[in-house]
Design a protein around this motif. Sequence first.
Motif, PDB file in Angstrom:
ATOM      1  N   PRO A 118     -23.816   5.415  -1.241  1.00  0.00           N
ATOM      2  CA  PRO A 118     -23.789   6.828  -0.847  1.00  0.00           C
ATOM      3  C   PRO A 118     -22.387   7.413  -0.999  1.00  0.00           C
ATOM      4  CG  PRO A 118     -23.807   5.455   1.093  1.00  0.00           C
ATOM      5  CD  PRO A 118     -23.916   4.527  -0.084  1.00  0.00           C
ATOM      6  N   GLN A 119     -22.332   8.711  -1.174  1.00  0.00           N
ATOM      7  CA  GLN A 119     -21.046   9.389  -1.292  1.00  0.00           C
ATOM      8  C   GLN A 119     -20.262   9.299   0.011  1.00  0.00           C
ATOM      9  OE1 GLN A 119     -21.311  13.603  -2.040  1.00  0.00           O
ATOM     10  NE2 GLN A 119     -19.333  13.623  -3.061  1.00  0.00           N
ATOM     11  N   ASP A 120     -20.951   9.427   1.153  1.00  0.00           N
ATOM     12  CA  ASP A 120     -20.281   9.380   2.455  1.00  0.00           C
ATOM     13  C   ASP A 120     -20.951   8.294   3.301  1.00  0.00           C
ATOM     14  OD1 ASP A 120     -19.176   9.747   4.974  1.00  0.00           O
ATOM     15  OD2 ASP A 120     -19.295  11.940   4.890  1.00  0.00           O
ATOM     16  N   GLN A 121     -20.470   7.064   3.129  1.00  0.00           N
ATOM     17  CA  GLN A 121     -21.064   5.920   3.804  1.00  0.00           C
ATOM     18  C   GLN A 121     -21.024   6.057   5.318  1.00  0.00           C
ATOM     19  OE1 GLN A 121     -22.455   2.918   2.155  1.00  0.00           O
ATOM     20  NE2 GLN A 121     -23.373   3.112   4.166  1.00  0.00           N
ATOM     21  N   ASP A 122     -19.910   6.522   5.885  1.00  0.00           N
ATOM     22  CA  ASP A 122     -19.786   6.639   7.335  1.00  0.00           C
ATOM     23  C   ASP A 122     -20.803   7.621   7.909  1.00  0.00           C
ATOM     24  OD1 ASP A 122     -17.732   4.778   7.406  1.00  0.00           O
ATOM     25  OD2 ASP A 122     -16.157   6.297   7.355  1.00  0.00           O
ATOM     26  N   ALA A 123     -21.002   8.741   7.221  1.00  0.00           N
ATOM     27  CA  ALA A 123     -21.982   9.726   7.696  1.00  0.00           C
ATOM     28  C   ALA A 123     -23.395   9.153   7.664  1.00  0.00           C
ATOM     29  CB  ALA A 123     -21.900  11.005   6.863  1.00  0.00           C
ATOM     30  N   LEU A 124     -23.724   8.421   6.606  1.00  0.00           N
ATOM     31  CA  LEU A 124     -25.057   7.821   6.512  1.00  0.00           C
ATOM     32  C   LEU A 124     -25.247   6.757   7.580  1.00  0.00           C
ATOM     33  CD1 LEU A 124     -27.765   7.690   5.083  1.00  0.00           C
ATOM     34  CD2 LEU A 124     -26.744   6.039   3.482  1.00  0.00           C
ATOM     35  N   ASP A 125     -24.259   5.902   7.772  1.00  0.00           N
ATOM     36  CA  ASP A 125     -24.349   4.891   8.831  1.00  0.00           C
ATOM     37  C   ASP A 125     -24.536   5.560  10.194  1.00  0.00           C
ATOM     38  OD1 ASP A 125     -24.045   2.860   6.969  1.00  0.00           O
ATOM     39  OD2 ASP A 125     -21.931   2.490   7.441  1.00  0.00           O
ATOM     40  N   GLY A 126     -23.813   6.649  10.445  1.00  0.00           N
ATOM     41  CA  GLY A 126     -23.919   7.372  11.699  1.00  0.00           C
ATOM     42  C   GLY A 126     -25.284   8.015  11.888  1.00  0.00           C
ATOM     43  N   PHE A 127     -25.897   8.464  10.813  1.00  0.00           N
ATOM     44  CA  PHE A 127     -27.215   9.097  10.887  1.00  0.00           C
ATOM     45  C   PHE A 127     -28.258   8.116  11.416  1.00  0.00           C
ATOM     46  CE2 PHE A 127     -31.219  10.579   8.902  1.00  0.00           C
ATOM     47  CZ  PHE A 127     -31.240  11.888   9.353  1.00  0.00           C
TER      48      PHE A 127
END
Length: 129
Positions: A118-127
Motif C-alpha cells: 500500500p502507498q500508506d502502510q501505517d494508515a492501512l494498518d491503523g484502519f
Amino acid sequence: MAHANEELLRSTTAALNSGDMEGFLAGHTPDVKFHVSGKGPFSGDHNGRDAVAGFFGKMVGMLDGPPTVEVHECLANDEHGFLLVVQHLSRGGKTMDVPLTLIFHFRDGMVSEVWLSPQDQDALDGFFA
C-alpha cells in the motif's frame, strides 16, 4: 492486443470484485505465494490457494462488505506483471481508499507470486487496528 498475462490480471481482479473467489483462485498456481507488507492482521506470507482464500476471507470478515479494487494501470509480460489500483474499504462505517502497488510473477500461465504494497502502510494498518 493485450498480453495474455495482462488479461489474466484483469480477469482475476474482476472475479475478486464480483466475489467469485473460486474464479479468482483459478488464475493462481496451487502453491501461490502472497506477500503482504505491514504490521496489520493480514501482514506476512500466505502460501497456497487455501491460505490466500483465508487471507481474503479474514479481510471480508473485518469489513462492512467485500472490498473492491479499481484498476488504474495493468502491465504484464511473460514473467512479471504490475497493477496500480485503489482498493475501496469500509469498516465500522468508516471508509478508506487505499492506493496499492501489486507485483506479480507468472508460471505456466498463472500467477505464482504476489507482492502487495500500500502507498500508506501505517494508515492501512491503523484502519484494521
